[in-house]
Write an enzyme that holds these catalytic residues in place. Structure first.
Site, PDB file in Angstrom:
ATOM      1  N   LYS A  99     -35.651 -14.663  31.169  1.00  0.00           N
ATOM      2  CA  LYS A  99     -34.896 -15.878  31.469  1.00  0.00           C
ATOM      3  C   LYS A  99     -35.301 -16.427  32.841  1.00  0.00           C
ATOM      4  O   LYS A  99     -36.423 -16.846  32.995  1.00  0.00           O
ATOM      5  CB  LYS A  99     -33.396 -15.588  31.358  1.00  0.00           C
ATOM      6  CG  LYS A  99     -33.016 -14.774  30.097  1.00  0.00           C
ATOM      7  CD  LYS A  99     -33.208 -15.516  28.794  1.00  0.00           C
ATOM      8  CE  LYS A  99     -33.085 -14.645  27.545  1.00  0.00           C
ATOM      9  NZ  LYS A  99     -31.882 -13.843  27.424  1.00  0.00           N
ATOM     10  N   TYR A 128     -23.652  -9.783  26.167  1.00  0.00           N
ATOM     11  CA  TYR A 128     -24.771 -10.292  25.370  1.00  0.00           C
ATOM     12  C   TYR A 128     -24.762  -9.624  23.980  1.00  0.00           C
ATOM     13  O   TYR A 128     -24.584  -8.404  23.872  1.00  0.00           O
ATOM     14  CB  TYR A 128     -26.078  -9.991  26.113  1.00  0.00           C
ATOM     15  CG  TYR A 128     -27.311 -10.365  25.348  1.00  0.00           C
ATOM     16  CD1 TYR A 128     -27.660 -11.701  25.163  1.00  0.00           C
ATOM     17  CD2 TYR A 128     -28.127  -9.397  24.779  1.00  0.00           C
ATOM     18  CE1 TYR A 128     -28.778 -12.048  24.441  1.00  0.00           C
ATOM     19  CE2 TYR A 128     -29.255  -9.735  24.061  1.00  0.00           C
ATOM     20  CZ  TYR A 128     -29.576 -11.063  23.890  1.00  0.00           C
ATOM     21  OH  TYR A 128     -30.689 -11.406  23.179  1.00  0.00           O
ATOM     22  N   ASP A 172     -25.088  -6.790  34.027  1.00  0.00           N
ATOM     23  CA  ASP A 172     -26.177  -7.644  33.535  1.00  0.00           C
ATOM     24  C   ASP A 172     -26.131  -8.933  34.362  1.00  0.00           C
ATOM     25  O   ASP A 172     -25.205  -9.734  34.236  1.00  0.00           O
ATOM     26  CB  ASP A 172     -25.952  -7.921  32.036  1.00  0.00           C
ATOM     27  CG  ASP A 172     -27.084  -8.748  31.418  1.00  0.00           C
ATOM     28  OD1 ASP A 172     -27.767  -9.488  32.151  1.00  0.00           O
ATOM     29  OD2 ASP A 172     -27.261  -8.662  30.185  1.00  0.00           O
ATOM     30  N   ARG A 176     -48.224   4.243  31.268  1.00  0.00           N
ATOM     31  CA  ARG A 176     -46.814   4.335  30.848  1.00  0.00           C
ATOM     32  C   ARG A 176     -45.976   4.881  31.996  1.00  0.00           C
ATOM     33  O   ARG A 176     -44.878   4.405  32.266  1.00  0.00           O
ATOM     34  CB  ARG A 176     -46.643   5.207  29.592  1.00  0.00           C
ATOM     35  CG  ARG A 176     -45.171   5.556  29.315  1.00  0.00           C
ATOM     36  CD  ARG A 176     -44.855   5.912  27.867  1.00  0.00           C
ATOM     37  NE  ARG A 176     -45.800   6.836  27.294  1.00  0.00           N
ATOM     38  CZ  ARG A 176     -45.870   8.150  27.583  1.00  0.00           C
ATOM     39  NH1 ARG A 176     -45.018   8.688  28.438  1.00  0.00           N
ATOM     40  NH2 ARG A 176     -46.765   8.915  27.004  1.00  0.00           N
TER      41      ARG A 176
HETATM   42  C1  LIG Z   1     -31.531 -12.689  26.716  1.00  0.00           C
HETATM   43  C2  LIG Z   1     -30.535 -11.768  27.297  1.00  0.00           C
HETATM   44  C3  LIG Z   1     -30.664 -10.372  27.149  1.00  0.00           C
HETATM   45  C4  LIG Z   1     -31.753  -9.750  26.322  1.00  0.00           C
HETATM   46  O1  LIG Z   1     -33.013  -9.927  26.889  1.00  0.00           O
HETATM   47  P1  LIG Z   1     -34.378  -9.982  26.038  1.00  0.00           P
HETATM   48  O2  LIG Z   1     -35.390 -10.214  27.103  1.00  0.00           O
HETATM   49  O3  LIG Z   1     -34.239 -11.096  25.055  1.00  0.00           O
HETATM   50  O4  LIG Z   1     -34.517  -8.664  25.358  1.00  0.00           O
HETATM   51  C5  LIG Z   1     -29.727  -9.577  27.775  1.00  0.00           C
HETATM   52  N1  LIG Z   1     -28.709 -10.096  28.488  1.00  0.00           N
HETATM   53  C6  LIG Z   1     -28.554 -11.427  28.644  1.00  0.00           C
HETATM   54  C7  LIG Z   1     -27.401 -11.947  29.442  1.00  0.00           C
HETATM   55  C8  LIG Z   1     -29.452 -12.310  28.065  1.00  0.00           C
HETATM   56  O5  LIG Z   1     -29.272 -13.632  28.197  1.00  0.00           O
END
Ligand SMILES: *Cc1c(COP(=O)(O)O)cnc(C)c1O
Length: 392
Positions: free
Chosen positions: A205, A108, A180, A56
């Protein structure tokens, strides 16, 4: 070295113990601490033995991913979390009750939800702006404001925020700026170089890139901020497992070729859609109105591989989703498969219809994440899915 080279040669490209090119998956929870307790004056631990205690707190496979992410975003430290939202929530966890955060209203959906449910209950205040620019930021700042949270291009309408100007306005007031960068990836946009303090990613992603892992990353500009994020990572414990770290590292190796190919396909699709009689509007940074496009081009190296479009009627959108044979109707983006998302039923389903309409998220809106299929095949498929819609 250019980023394409760093994607491959990132300091963990060869295992020092064996010469292996694949990063070893250290599938272990704990590490032998025996040598620390050897009072007999026996031989010291093998030279080069790494200092790990418990997975962890730190794991060599995770460290390899974290080092690669820090290098790519140009940060001093990076941490890998069990999901993108875990990376975002853990980063927000550096703030305290009574602190105030400013964000855009179209961040998001999961980020908006964690701010307005979970963190609200813990006393973190939040203001969501409909437009993020230096004036709206300055007007929203209160004595307790500690951070600005941004995302550009936004989801699903690909609106552009000027990162340099917004970061500068936040910095004047001593705020921490969090960006982000999921949609762009460090290959196309590096927010830390534009003035941001922390970059967060859903590595689910484009970084992972193969629709086979849920993962998140946070990268900090300074070691001090890194320590604060690490304290939440270790204390809250939403860490990424070794095998998933390996998958993201493996994905990162091909990030450049994937994003270049997917972006090219997205541009061709956007162009095709913009000329289709059943299409009302196309949303893509490469096709945005001039002022937005110029801001994007000044801060990012390309328009990316995600676009949205509105058909002229709702039936046309539903028919497209039912009839396309190549785009998978699904949530998520950034994988090698082309995905068609339907925001009103998926990512934005929890937003009241009136509010959704105000945000421009209508029942005729579809978001496309271009994959690695042949662009001509995709366009032929989209053409027939849209044309069917015209006759039904
Ligand atoms: C999918 C997404 C998230 C969240 O990510 P997870 O891996 O699904 O928890 C956050 N920000 C953006 C822009 C995303 O497309």
């Amino acid at each position: 070295m250019k980023l394409g080279t760093l994607l491959i040669h990132n300091g963990h490209d060869t295992d020092p113990a064996t010469g292996a090119l694949g990063t070893p998956v250290y599938q272990t929870s704990t590490f032998d601490r025996g040598p620390e307790f050897d009072l007999s004056g026996g031989p010291p631990p093998a030279a080069g033995r790494l200092d790990y205690e418990y997975s962890r707190s730190g794991n060599p496979t995770r460290k390899a991913l974290e080092d690669a992410a820090a290098l790519l975003e140009g940060g001093s430290s990076a941490y890998a979390f069990s999901s993108g939202i875990a990376a975002i929530a853990s980063t927000l966890g550096i703030f305290a009750a009574g602190d105030h955060i400013i964000s855009a209203e179209d961040i998001y959906g999961g980020s908006y939800r964690v701010l307005n449910t979970y963190f609200k209950r813990w006393g973190l205040e939040h203001t969501a702006l409909s437009v993020v620019n230096p004036d709206t930021i300055r007007a929203a700042i209160r004595p307790a404001t500690k951070a600005l949270f941004m995302e550009t291009p936004s989801n699903p309408l690909l609106k552009i925020t000027d990162l340099r100007a917004s970061c500068a306005a936040a910095q004047e007031a001593g705020l921490i700026t969090i960006v982000d960068n999921t949609f762009m990836t460090p290959f196309l946009q590096r927010p830390l170089e534009l003035g941001a303090d922390i970059v967060v990613h859903s590595a689910t992603k484009f970084l992972g890139g193969h629709s086979d892992v849920i993962a998140g990353i946070a990268v900090t500009k300074t070691p001090e901020l890194g320590k604060r994020v690490y304290a939440v990572l270790n204390g809250f414990g939403a860490v990424l497992g070794p095998w998933d770290c390996f998958l993201v590292l493996r994905g990162i190796k091909t990030l450049q070729v994937r994003i270049e190919a997917q972006q090219k396909t997205a541009s061709l699709i956007a162009d095709f859609l913009s000329r289709h009689p059943n299409v009302e509007a196309v949303y893509y940074p490469g096709m945005a109105e001039r002022a937005q496009r110029e801001i994007h081009e000044a801060q990012a190296a390309g328009p990316g591989a995600v676009l949205s479009f509105k058909t002229k009627t709702v039936d046309q959108a539903l028919s497209f989703l039912g009839k396309t044979r190549l785009a998978v109707p699904a949530v998520s983006l950034g994988g090698v498969e082309t995905i068609a998302s339907y925001p009103v039923k998926m990512s934005h389903a929890s937003i009241p219809p009136v509010e959704r309409e105000r945000l421009g998220i209508s029942k005729s809106l579809i978001r496309i994440s271009a994959g690695l299929e042949d662009a001509g095949d995709l366009i032929a498929d989209f053409d027939s899915a849209l044309n069917c819609a015209a006759t039904t």
